[in-house]
Design a protein around this motif. Structure first.
Motif, mmCIF file in Angstrom:
data_model
loop_
_atom_site.group_PDB
_atom_site.id
_atom_site.type_symbol
_atom_site.label_atom_id
_atom_site.label_comp_id
_atom_site.label_asym_id
_atom_site.label_seq_id
_atom_site.Cartn_x
_atom_site.Cartn_y
_atom_site.Cartn_z
ATOM 1 N N GLY A 281 -37.915 94.955 85.804
ATOM 2 C CA GLY A 281 -38.169 93.468 85.460
ATOM 3 C C GLY A 281 -38.921 93.369 84.071
ATOM 4 O O GLY A 281 -38.351 93.537 83.041
ATOM 5 N N CYS A 282 -40.205 93.444 84.234
ATOM 6 C CA CYS A 282 -41.094 93.136 83.036
ATOM 7 C C CYS A 282 -41.667 94.409 82.265
ATOM 8 O O CYS A 282 -41.907 94.445 81.079
ATOM 9 C CB CYS A 282 -42.146 92.475 83.547
ATOM 10 N N CYS B 14 -44.170 91.603 87.582
ATOM 11 C CA CYS B 14 -43.150 91.106 88.440
ATOM 12 C C CYS B 14 -43.066 91.774 89.675
ATOM 13 O O CYS B 14 -42.500 91.465 90.772
ATOM 14 C CB CYS B 14 -41.770 91.135 87.606
ATOM 15 N N GLY B 15 -43.567 93.151 89.765
ATOM 16 C CA GLY B 15 -43.304 93.899 91.054
ATOM 17 C C GLY B 15 -41.757 94.197 91.585
ATOM 18 O O GLY B 15 -41.833 94.888 92.652
ATOM 19 N N CYS C 182 -40.405 96.818 90.646
ATOM 20 C CA CYS C 182 -40.202 98.198 90.574
ATOM 21 C C CYS C 182 -41.112 98.749 91.634
ATOM 22 O O CYS C 182 -41.425 100.028 91.613
ATOM 23 C CB CYS C 182 -40.831 98.746 89.255
ATOM 24 N N CYS D 101 -43.136 101.004 87.360
ATOM 25 C CA CYS D 101 -43.256 101.081 85.851
ATOM 26 C C CYS D 101 -44.535 101.446 85.100
ATOM 27 O O CYS D 101 -44.709 101.812 84.158
ATOM 28 C CB CYS D 101 -42.711 99.905 85.386
HETATM 29 S S1 FES Z 1 -41.023 96.236 86.171
HETATM 30 FE FE1 FES Z 1 -42.054 94.456 86.539
HETATM 31 S S2 FES Z 1 -43.858 95.348 87.629
HETATM 32 FE FE2 FES Z 1 -42.682 97.054 87.085
#
Ligand code: FES
Ligand SMILES: Cc1cc2nc3c(=O)[nH]c(=O)nc-3n(C[C@H](O)[C@H](O)[C@H](O)COP(=O)(O)OP(=O)(O)OC[C@H]3O[C@@H](n4cnc5c(N)ncnc54)[C@H](O)[C@@H]3O)c2cc1C
Ligand code: FES
Lengths: 294, 188
Positions: free
Chosen positions: B42-43, B48-49, B51, B63
């Motif tokens: 995601g981020c 965002c969590g 991953c 990540c």
């Molecule tokens: S991609 Fe968003 S927390 Fe790892």
């Protein structure tokens, strides 16, 4: 992310040797919750990343009432929070570590990394300063002890020289009737950077409710975390009452040098410093009164 | 030129040898090298969590961890939740409560929720919301996710569900590693 070399030494000596050999091109890695983001963004571009998590001294929490606390730089916030001695003897530092990010972040983020990243808004730093924590730093020229309040020299900058490693924090065992507290203000309940953070530690003499010792530290209201020396001193020897709290809060406010940004105006932040200082002192005093250890 | 490094880890119960570049995140290694694409990107900043995986019983943003840091670790990804064709109780409850719309956040929520139940099989709603605070969802409004976890916890407490690791369904991690090791040793 640019190409890096990764090393994971098992001893302090090995780590320092690697860091010293590569100088500015090397960077210690603890939980990576700041560093990996910086590597990806290209704001730090070390060629050598030296993972310090395999070194036993950086990983231990050792506490005794005789010798105080050795808190390894790489201990994760979760491990810190789960440690019974930390919760009992250093509740303020423990609550600060437990405020950092989500559980995913706390599983990796360390208190040492929080300090070495050099952010003025790191939550653990004011809590460490309030406790009078000292950082044990080892480098190619030996060891030195740095009081945490002088560790950060500007946003993202610290006293660490190339080759130097933060090994651990040394903190005295709490005296009888002493305790600490940390509060931060953010616009929501979780997952945000402090608009203001305040750490405080107090020792009381319960016979006449006088303050024996006091330390107040502020985060996110200046280019570095601030030890509020005058505010702290104003309490010592005084009766711990509303007037003393109000006076300390006013003095703490006067050393804050916040800026206007999207998180809040400077004026608002100064106001919050006063509010949080009063609350932190009140909580620390309440805890101190119940601390019969020793 | 940076050499790839061989890293030995356990992924979803399987011992694997990963071949990775030090600059690769665990998320990249899982997705691009092992083809375990359940963990989502995601981020890439820990916010965002999506991953989230479990590393030695802790939830971690993959990540924000290097693949080389996985050496000697025990890692569970969303692919390790189901046992063969049998869904994990959390997966089942997410379906029953319609706890997903686009689904990109779901693997991360499942792993955070699993980690919570592994540590605390009888969480309160506040415990659940706290444990899921590092996972963002822009579709569901969270309520259905929380309800699914409450329901799953009830089943785990009743001994109905399982939180045991299953096998990777499509392709096992060790199979994926064998494929990957055939890919060559060095990168530019
Ligand atoms: S991609 Fe968003 S927390 Fe790892
Ligand atoms: C989603 C998210 C939310 C966050 N929320 C908060 C929050 O609420 N409050 C907060 O304060 N922070 C927050 N952070 C920031 C971060 O988690 C903390 O600063 C963390 O404590 C850093 O520790 P680390 O072990 O991950 O450090 P790393 O990222 O590994 O290192 C940080 C820096 O310190 C250096 N370093 C690390 N260890 C040593 C050592 N032993 N000796 C010398 N140098 C060293 C590294 O080279 C690097 O420059 C958040 C981060 C994320 C991604
Ligand atoms: S279901 Fe779409 S982000 Fe959560």
């Amino acid at each position: 992310m640019h190409a890096i070399n990764y090393e994971s030494p098992k001893t302090i000596a090995e780590a320092v040797k690697l860091l010293a050999a590569h100088g500015e091109k090397a960077r210690p890695l603890s939980g990576g919750t700041d560093l990996i983001i910086q590597l990806r963004a290209g704001t730090r571009r070390p060629e050598f990343v030296v993972d310090v998590k395999q070194i036993p001294e950086l990983h231990r929490i050792s506490f005794s009432l005789q010798h105080g606390l050795h808190l390894g730089a790489a201990v994760s916030c979760i491990e810190l929070h789960e440690n019974a001695d930390m919760r009992r003897y250093y509740p303020g530092l423990t609550e600060a570590a437990h405020l950092i990010g989500s559980l995913q972040i706390q599983s990796r983020a360390s208190v040492g990394g929080n300090l070495c990243n050099g952010s003025p808004a790191g939550d653990a730093t004011p809590a460490l300063i309030a406790l009078g924590a000292k950082a044990r730093v080892v480098g190619p020229n030996g060891e030195r002890i740095v009081p945490v309040e002088t560790f950060i020299t500007g946003p993202g900058r610290t006293v660490l020289q190339p080759g130097e490693l933060l090994v651990e924090f040394l903190i005295d065992a709490p005296a009888k009737h002493s305790s600490d507290a940390y509060l931060r203000f953010i616009p929501r309940n979780e997952m945000d950077i402090a608009v203001v953070g305040v750490g405080g530690a107090l020792t009381l003499d319960l016979d006449d409710d006088r303050v024996v010792d006091a330390r107040i530290a502020l985060g996110a209201v200046g280019p570095t975390p601030i030890f509020a020396a005058e505010a702290s001193k104003s309490l010592i020897g005084k009766k711990f009452d509303a007037a003393a709290i109000e006076n300390a809060a006013r003095l703490a406010t006067s050393v804050a040098t916040p800026i206007d940004d999207m998180r809040g105006t400077a004026e608002y932040r100064r106001h919050i410093v006063g509010v949080l200082t009063s609350r932190v002192l009140t909580i620390a005093a309440e805890r101190a009164r119940h601390n019969e250890q020793r | 030129m940076v050499k790839k490094v061989i890293v030995e880890a356990t992924i979803n119960g399987d011992p694997v040898e990963l071949l990775c570049e030090p600059r690769q995140s665990l998320l990249e290694v899982l997705r691009d090298e092992l083809e375990l694409t359940g963990s989502k990107e995601g981020c890439l900043t820990g916010d965002c969590g999506a991953c989230t995986v479990i590393v030695d019983s802790r939830p971690v943003c993959s990540c924000l961890m290097l693949g080389v840091e996985a050496a000697g670790k025990n890692i569970t990804t969303v692919e390790g939740l189901a046992t063969g064709a049998t869904l994990h109780v959390l997966q089942q409850k997410f379906l029953e409560h319609a706890s997903l719309q686009c689904g990109i956040c779901t693997p991360g929520f499942l792993m955070s929720a699993k980690s919570l139940l592994d540590h605390n099989p009888t969480p309160t709603e506040a415990d659940i919301r706290y444990a899921l605070a590092g996972n963002l969802c822009r579709c569901t409004g969270y309520d259905k996710i929380v309800k699914a976890v409450i329901d799953a916890a009830k089943h785990v407490a009743d001994g109905v569900g399982t939180t045991h690791h299953g096998k990777v369904p499509r392709k096992s991690a060790s199979e994926a590693t064998r494929d990957m090791l055939g890919k060559g040793e060095e990168v530019k």
